[in-house]
Design a protein around this motif. Structure first.
Motif, PDB file in Angstrom:
ATOM      1  N   VAL A 120       8.857  10.022   0.055  1.00 16.82           N
ATOM      2  CA  VAL A 120       9.673  10.730  -0.929  1.00 16.82           C
ATOM      3  C   VAL A 120       8.932  11.994  -1.345  1.00 16.82           C
ATOM      4  O   VAL A 120       7.721  12.117  -1.170  1.00 16.82           O
ATOM      5  CB  VAL A 120       9.944   9.874  -2.191  1.00 16.82           C
ATOM      6  CG1 VAL A 120      10.837   8.692  -1.853  1.00 16.82           C
ATOM      7  CG2 VAL A 120       8.660   9.391  -2.853  1.00 16.82           C
ATOM      8  N   ARG A 154       0.401   5.869  -0.188  1.00 10.66           N
ATOM      9  CA  ARG A 154      -0.518   7.005  -0.020  1.00 10.66           C
ATOM     10  C   ARG A 154       0.068   8.192  -0.773  1.00 10.66           C
ATOM     11  O   ARG A 154       1.226   8.536  -0.545  1.00 10.66           O
ATOM     12  CB  ARG A 154      -0.633   7.393   1.454  1.00 10.66           C
ATOM     13  CG  ARG A 154      -1.378   6.414   2.332  1.00 10.66           C
ATOM     14  CD  ARG A 154      -1.267   6.843   3.789  1.00 10.66           C
ATOM     15  NE  ARG A 154      -2.033   5.981   4.664  1.00 10.66           N
ATOM     16  CZ  ARG A 154      -3.044   6.387   5.439  1.00 10.66           C
ATOM     17  NH1 ARG A 154      -3.386   7.666   5.465  1.00 10.66           N
ATOM     18  NH2 ARG A 154      -3.690   5.543   6.195  1.00 10.66           N
ATOM     19  N   GLU A 157      -3.572   5.149  11.833  1.00  8.69           N
ATOM     20  CA  GLU A 157      -4.984   5.320  11.524  1.00  8.69           C
ATOM     21  C   GLU A 157      -5.803   4.213  12.187  1.00  8.69           C
ATOM     22  O   GLU A 157      -6.894   4.468  12.726  1.00  8.69           O
ATOM     23  CB  GLU A 157      -5.186   5.312  10.001  1.00  8.69           C
ATOM     24  CG  GLU A 157      -6.595   5.675   9.620  1.00  8.69           C
ATOM     25  CD  GLU A 157      -6.761   6.019   8.144  1.00  8.69           C
ATOM     26  OE1 GLU A 157      -5.806   6.518   7.512  1.00  8.69           O
ATOM     27  OE2 GLU A 157      -7.859   5.776   7.619  1.00  8.69           O
ATOM     28  N   ALA A 207       1.620   5.027   8.692  1.00 13.98           N
ATOM     29  CA  ALA A 207       0.396   5.828   8.615  1.00 13.98           C
ATOM     30  C   ALA A 207      -0.834   4.946   8.832  1.00 13.98           C
ATOM     31  O   ALA A 207      -1.763   5.325   9.558  1.00 13.98           O
ATOM     32  CB  ALA A 207       0.319   6.536   7.263  1.00 13.98           C
ATOM     33  N   ASP A 208      -0.834   3.766   8.229  1.00 13.21           N
ATOM     34  CA  ASP A 208      -1.979   2.856   8.384  1.00 13.21           C
ATOM     35  C   ASP A 208      -2.136   2.397   9.826  1.00 13.21           C
ATOM     36  O   ASP A 208      -3.260   2.288  10.333  1.00 13.21           O
ATOM     37  CB  ASP A 208      -1.817   1.627   7.476  1.00 13.21           C
ATOM     38  CG  ASP A 208      -2.182   1.929   6.018  1.00 13.21           C
ATOM     39  OD1 ASP A 208      -2.653   3.046   5.752  1.00 13.21           O
ATOM     40  OD2 ASP A 208      -1.983   1.054   5.159  1.00 13.21           O
ATOM     41  N   THR A 267       3.773   4.024   4.500  1.00 12.99           N
ATOM     42  CA  THR A 267       2.327   3.807   4.536  1.00 12.99           C
ATOM     43  C   THR A 267       1.945   2.860   5.670  1.00 12.99           C
ATOM     44  O   THR A 267       0.877   3.002   6.275  1.00 12.99           O
ATOM     45  CB  THR A 267       1.833   3.271   3.176  1.00 12.99           C
ATOM     46  OG1 THR A 267       2.200   4.215   2.168  1.00 12.99           O
ATOM     47  CG2 THR A 267       0.322   3.101   3.157  1.00 12.99           C
ATOM     48  N   ASN A 281      13.526   4.648   3.936  1.00 11.58           N
ATOM     49  CA  ASN A 281      12.638   4.654   2.765  1.00 11.58           C
ATOM     50  C   ASN A 281      11.164   4.758   3.155  1.00 11.58           C
ATOM     51  O   ASN A 281      10.354   3.904   2.808  1.00 11.58           O
ATOM     52  CB  ASN A 281      12.915   3.408   1.913  1.00 11.58           C
ATOM     53  CG  ASN A 281      12.207   3.473   0.564  1.00 11.58           C
ATOM     54  OD1 ASN A 281      11.757   4.549   0.143  1.00 11.58           O
ATOM     55  ND2 ASN A 281      12.104   2.348  -0.100  1.00 11.58           N
ATOM     56  N   HIS A 311      -0.752  13.113  10.029  1.00 17.46           N
ATOM     57  CA  HIS A 311       0.218  12.030   9.886  1.00 17.46           C
ATOM     58  C   HIS A 311       1.593  12.571   9.559  1.00 17.46           C
ATOM     59  O   HIS A 311       2.605  12.043  10.007  1.00 17.46           O
ATOM     60  CB  HIS A 311      -0.206  11.090   8.762  1.00 17.46           C
ATOM     61  CG  HIS A 311      -1.163  10.060   9.233  1.00 17.46           C
ATOM     62  ND1 HIS A 311      -1.952   9.341   8.402  1.00 17.46           N
ATOM     63  CD2 HIS A 311      -1.437   9.632  10.487  1.00 17.46           C
ATOM     64  CE1 HIS A 311      -2.677   8.512   9.116  1.00 17.46           C
ATOM     65  NE2 HIS A 311      -2.400   8.687  10.373  1.00 17.46           N
ATOM     66  N   PRO A 357       4.293  15.210   0.377  1.00 12.19           N
ATOM     67  CA  PRO A 357       4.986  13.928   0.496  1.00 12.19           C
ATOM     68  C   PRO A 357       4.203  12.775  -0.131  1.00 12.19           C
ATOM     69  O   PRO A 357       2.969  12.752  -0.063  1.00 12.19           O
ATOM     70  CB  PRO A 357       5.115  13.725   2.010  1.00 12.19           C
ATOM     71  CG  PRO A 357       4.148  14.659   2.636  1.00 12.19           C
ATOM     72  CD  PRO A 357       3.956  15.790   1.683  1.00 12.19           C
ATOM     73  N   LEU A 358       4.925  11.850  -0.738  1.00 10.51           N
ATOM     74  CA  LEU A 358       4.340  10.597  -1.219  1.00 10.51           C
ATOM     75  C   LEU A 358       4.809   9.520  -0.251  1.00 10.51           C
ATOM     76  O   LEU A 358       6.014   9.341  -0.046  1.00 10.51           O
ATOM     77  CB  LEU A 358       4.827  10.261  -2.638  1.00 10.51           C
ATOM     78  CG  LEU A 358       4.303  11.151  -3.772  1.00 10.51           C
ATOM     79  CD1 LEU A 358       5.152  12.397  -3.926  1.00 10.51           C
ATOM     80  CD2 LEU A 358       4.287  10.377  -5.076  1.00 10.51           C
ATOM     81  N   TRP A 359       3.873   8.803   0.337  1.00 10.59           N
ATOM     82  CA  TRP A 359       4.228   7.759   1.293  1.00 10.59           C
ATOM     83  C   TRP A 359       4.532   6.473   0.545  1.00 10.59           C
ATOM     84  O   TRP A 359       3.682   5.935  -0.147  1.00 10.59           O
ATOM     85  CB  TRP A 359       3.091   7.533   2.286  1.00 10.59           C
ATOM     86  CG  TRP A 359       2.839   8.722   3.165  1.00 10.59           C
ATOM     87  CD1 TRP A 359       1.871   9.659   2.992  1.00 10.59           C
ATOM     88  CD2 TRP A 359       3.565   9.102   4.343  1.00 10.59           C
ATOM     89  NE1 TRP A 359       1.948  10.603   3.995  1.00 10.59           N
ATOM     90  CE2 TRP A 359       2.972  10.277   4.836  1.00 10.59           C
ATOM     91  CE3 TRP A 359       4.655   8.559   5.028  1.00 10.59           C
ATOM     92  CZ2 TRP A 359       3.437  10.927   5.977  1.00 10.59           C
ATOM     93  CZ3 TRP A 359       5.104   9.195   6.162  1.00 10.59           C
ATOM     94  CH2 TRP A 359       4.507  10.367   6.623  1.00 10.59           C
ATOM     95  N   THR A 360       5.744   5.992   0.721  1.00 12.21           N
ATOM     96  CA  THR A 360       6.147   4.722   0.118  1.00 12.21           C
ATOM     97  C   THR A 360       5.479   3.582   0.885  1.00 12.21           C
ATOM     98  O   THR A 360       4.865   3.812   1.933  1.00 12.21           O
ATOM     99  CB  THR A 360       7.663   4.568   0.229  1.00 12.21           C
ATOM    100  OG1 THR A 360       7.975   4.601   1.623  1.00 12.21           O
ATOM    101  CG2 THR A 360       8.392   5.708  -0.467  1.00 12.21           C
ATOM    102  N   PRO A 361       5.612   2.334   0.406  1.00  7.75           N
ATOM    103  CA  PRO A 361       4.978   1.237   1.145  1.00  7.75           C
ATOM    104  C   PRO A 361       5.386   1.205   2.618  1.00  7.75           C
ATOM    105  O   PRO A 361       4.531   1.006   3.492  1.00  7.75           O
ATOM    106  CB  PRO A 361       5.468   0.001   0.393  1.00  7.75           C
ATOM    107  CG  PRO A 361       5.609   0.475  -1.022  1.00  7.75           C
ATOM    108  CD  PRO A 361       6.143   1.885  -0.897  1.00  7.75           C
ATOM    109  N   ARG A 391       0.814  -1.212   0.000  1.00  5.03           N
ATOM    110  CA  ARG A 391       0.000   0.000   0.000  1.00  5.03           C
ATOM    111  C   ARG A 391       0.853   1.271   0.000  1.00  5.03           C
ATOM    112  O   ARG A 391       1.893   1.319   0.632  1.00  5.03           O
ATOM    113  CB  ARG A 391      -0.931   0.016   1.217  1.00  5.03           C
ATOM    114  CG  ARG A 391      -2.169  -0.836   1.023  1.00  5.03           C
ATOM    115  CD  ARG A 391      -3.133  -0.800   2.189  1.00  5.03           C
ATOM    116  NE  ARG A 391      -3.201   0.495   2.842  1.00  5.03           N
ATOM    117  CZ  ARG A 391      -3.911   1.534   2.411  1.00  5.03           C
ATOM    118  NH1 ARG A 391      -4.632   1.436   1.329  1.00  5.03           N
ATOM    119  NH2 ARG A 391      -3.894   2.670   3.065  1.00  5.03           N
TER     120      ARG A 391
END
Lengths: 599, 599
Positions: free
Chosen positions: B204, A244, B228, B224-225, B221, B201, B475, B214-218, A242
């Protein structure tokens, strides 16, 4: 014997001519335009001198039946452009003149007319037409059609043109087929997701937020959350990762991927930031996922890499075409992109297809078809990236895999994505209505364009293929479909409220409350309906909300530690020990059973 | 004895004057501007005729020490505007002249100067200043300060003005305090979330997507998950209802709530749609939640209603102030809005405060303070809605509840939200660095403005209060904080990869693979590191990624069904039966333990 789909197509196309002839007979000063066959019949667009209403339908239908019974034949004639223009000018049909003049501009030298001729050889109607008709109007079942509705339609679909009146006709091969269709429509109306969505309080629209932008209420959010949970579980098991990503990006991201060149009309307008930089709401998640793929050096050992996201995208649709949850501007996509080598393609593509089938089974979808959408060579460089060999190669690749799956599929020209062929999955709801639910696309173009690379076993840099897939489509559309499919009677695992507990009277509240507390304790979604209102009123409220089980708790139940269960969908009633109810219901929920075990 | 915070403030303010005097002594043609105290010392902005660099720091520090050791006194003088202007004009200090002229425009009749006077009564330095100084420069510890850095700064913060040079000075009450601060900075540098984020990692940035997005890499994520998931569990237990709302809305939504009047500079620019309609990216979730509240008639029996959403908001920040995850343009907010009656307010507010404390405990946050931000009467009608009585009443309400909690809190004027007072929660990371993490706001204004109503017990329509709360903040910020707080060594339940399995050599791969498979089967996040690289290299890779446990599997382990466990954070090693490892680790994960049980 039922007619083939081509035969039915010819019947419907011919019915459009009959409709136009009937209108011309009844109102000779009407301008006729065009009238194609459609999935359920046909329509024809007219410019009337006086407005008509659906009160005119019986007289039109009667005239159509009269024409059908005459057994008029369809005869084709070919005319040079000049003669054709003169003919329609003389008839005073200016839209036909315009159509022919445009055909001439496109280089046509002659056009074809289709004439209707009656038994006495008299010409009864003429239309400019490429053909595809029955031989005699008698082949159109006189009791198999019905005028359905009127709609406004702009000439050639452009708001700048005159507004015409469109008459929709349902046309089927027999009286029974028509009846089945009308029954389905009737049932669909009862199951209309907008109506049920309101009754069950699943989503709302707000004029302050904007059209096409549903707000999910707590109850609707339960369904969306459960679907997302299901997808995450399935994807985790299948090795997806996953991610985001933000909902916006600079315009140059979409310039590079080609979205701005091929897809701009479906995107929201830009926001101007930091001086001259333009930012767009993302219409798709792929460009963002590509950026994550590209953020690290990748090796063949990292492939296949499957990046999944419940990405929220925004697409611009004209406000006129927005429709409930079915056509919206905000899309919660069950999206993923699989980066793979050409050798891995087959296995990945098959796995996605199997995922679809798993979902269909869970939802009780029994009929589906895969629409394999191809490019159109004429649109290369316009609608599609201009790489003819890659199109053919990739289409062959997909065709090969599709044959292997054994799934039924049909090939549809000129409906591919701009970057490659795609499979759209069409499903039929419980009442036989068709929906496009999911999509599966192969991208042979963008990965190279945006510089995606992996180092292969041989040390060479290569470009991965990318499969785009969204088996649950968007939450908006899928939930809209499921509401209709289940008529609001969601399976337990999806139901916003799973159980309502209703004490018969205030005296039974202590027991009823303890029942509710025990169910909640087990993780069930429970609504407690206290005895302020009458039992009948509360039962009706529970039924309207389509709560799967209503548990009525009275004296007897309190004494026996039991519950009187009403299954709202089947309307059956039974009395069970509370423990048994809990055990059976929990199992139904955990196993995501389609039908509830009790009642 | 350590100085009070006022004393320290005076020391820091005085140090700024000493800095300016030192600069003037060294470079007499320098223009001086302003120099306030800040949290960790002070700064002063200068316009130098020749650029300086940090190589000049030792000579400035030496001069400052010289001044300090002289024991110069601070003397205040008051001058009429006219004389003051003449004085600074004569000195050639045009920025001071501008400041005084502006004060005159605001109606000031006189201004104060602070002079430094040495032992011989000689005037050594003069500044335009409102005061707040020590008596003698000797009170500034000569070994308690350090010049830290240079930065560009525009005169009065406006890009249209001249660029000045800002010198930052760390000022503490003793050598030891300064040293502790410098050590903390050193440690913070090692734990910098941008550096660790890259090594591990986790996220990015992409120039194609845009700064602050920001783009959340796996791996990121996963964190963040998990956050949540935690928040959802806590909120479900506390009776919150989840909703989902679009990321955009029409401008008129924000006109009605007052966001466009009070908050526009922090919003993204609009998108023009459907002709003249303007749509905005949502900067906050509240207006959308209000629409859901308003979509149904509500009764007192529905209250408190707590609508929760992990809503993704967008706020415009100048690109210059963006900083890693700490200052971004896209915010994933752990948001909720509780609609309640005035009587319910206290209980709801206390529950939220307790939620904070639960989170702090989970994250091992030991020091925190609640900043109670009040309005400023001077800004009524500008920064704040113009309802003076309601401000006072609501502030009293909150003050009362805060006192009841027994939590430490400080009152801060002029930092409220535009619609009501707020509590910002400041926490200290493991290395003593301060972060604002969460917020809790009371809204007495917007619910009435947007027409929210409920029917009370007495049949009357009333307006609910609204509490805005985001205990996990965003987050972005929270994960940035946690990276530094844990130095990347996340507790097991939060770690992107929980366990890595490393066969000693290829011969041990079958056993190692079966270990990895068993852990995965139990739901753990496992990375299998095959024996292609040397064991040492793989261990270092696991350490760099801060994977909590590295399980080394060799011959002995295969024979005993055991694993050699390396705890990457503590660097301890031990050998355990695999079953025991699984049991202990699963318990740590399920209970969200702060410290891992093994090693």
């Amino acid at each position: 014997m039922a007619p083939s789909s081509e035969e039915l197509h010819a019947i419907r196309h011919s019915a459009a001519h009959v409709l136009a002839q009937a209108v011309e007979n009844l109102w000779p000063d009407t301008q006729i335009t065009i009238g194609p066959p459609i999935d359920t019949g046909c329509y024809y667009d007219f410019l009337f001198t006086k407005p008509i209403s659906d009160e005119d339908f019986p007289v039109i239908e009667k005239e159509m039946r009269h024409i059908i019974n005459q057994g008029q034949t369809f005869v084709v004639e070919t005319h040079p452009i000049k003669d054709a223009v003169a003919y329609w000018k003389k008839k005073g049909q200016r839209f036909k003149v315009e159509l022919i003049e445009d055909l001439a501009k496109e280089g046509e030298k002659e056009v074809s007319f289709y004439k209707n001729v009656d038994k006495d050889g008299k010409e009864t109607f003429v239309d400019l037409c490429k053909g595809g008709h029955v031989q005699s109007t008698k082949e159109i079942p006189a009791d198999g059609f019905k005028l359905m509705s009127l709609a406004g339609a702009y000439w050639r679909g452009s708001e700048e043109n005159e507004q015409l009146t469109r008459i929709y006709v349902a046309v089927f091969s027999s009286k029974d087929e028509l009846k089945a269709h009308l029954t389905m429509l009737e049932e669909a109306k009862k199951r209309d997701h907008r109506k049920l969505g309101k009754e069950m309080n699943l989503f709302v629209f707000s004029d302050m937020v904007g059209p096409g932008l549903p707000l999910w209420t707590p109850k609707g959010t339960v369904i969306a959350d459960e679907l997302e949970k299901l997808a995450r579980e399935m994807e985790e098991r299948a090795g997806y990762l996953r991610v985001r990503t933000p909902h916006i990006a600079k315009g140059k991201l979409y310039e590079r991927t080609g979205h701005l060149a091929h897809y701009k009309q479906s995107m929201f307008p830009p926001m101007q930031l930091d001086g001259e930089e333009e930012y767009y709401l993302k219409p798709m998640n792929c460009p963002h996922h590509h950026e994550i793929f590209a953020s690290q050096p990748r090796s063949y050992r990292d492939l296949p890499m499957r990046l999944a996201e419940y990405g929220h995208c925004y697409r611009y649709e004209e406000s006129g075409v927005l429709f409930g949850l079915m056509r919206v501007r905000s899309l919660s996509m069950n999206d993923a992109h699989m980066y793979c080598t050409e050798e891995q393609f087959e296995e990945e593509f098959l796995a996605v297809t199997n995922l679809y089938l798993t979902y269909f089974k869970l939802f009780g979808i029994q009929k589906y078809v895969m629409r394999f959408s191809l490019h159109d060579p004429k649109e290369l460089g316009k609608k599609y990236v201009d790489k003819p060999e890659l199109w053919l190669k990739t289409e062959d690749l997909v065709r090969g895999v599709m044959r292997k799956t054994g799934c039924e599929f049909i090939e549809v020209p000129n409906e591919a994505a701009f970057y490659g062929p795609k499979i759209d999955i069409e499903v039929w709801s419980a009442i036989g209505r068709e929906f496009t639910l999911a999509t599966n696309q192969v991208d042979f173009d963008v990965p190279a364009k945006v510089g995606l690379r992996y180092v292969d076993r041989d040390g060479m840099e290569k470009v991965p293929l990318c499969i785009h897939r969204a088996p649950l489509g968007t939450h908006e559309r899928t939930i809209g479909f499921l509401i209709e499919h289940f008529a609001g009677h969601f399976p337990l695992w999806l139901a916003p409220v799973q159980v309502a507990v209703l004490p018969v009277a205030q005296a039974h509240e202590p027991y009823a409350r303890s029942v509710a507390a025990q169910l909640k304790e087990k993780g069930m979604r429970v609504e407690y309906m206290d005895a302020v209102d009458s039992l009948g009123k509360r039962i009706r409220a529970g039924e309207q909300q389509r709560i799967p089980y209503l548990l009525v708790c009275g004296e007897k139940e309190a004494k026996d530690s039991s519950v009187a269960v009403r299954n709202v969908k089947t309307k059956e009633q039974s009395t069970l020990a509370l423990a048994e109810f809990i055990q059976k219901t929990l199992a139904d929920i955990t196993e995501r059973k389609l039908e509830a075990s009790i009642g």
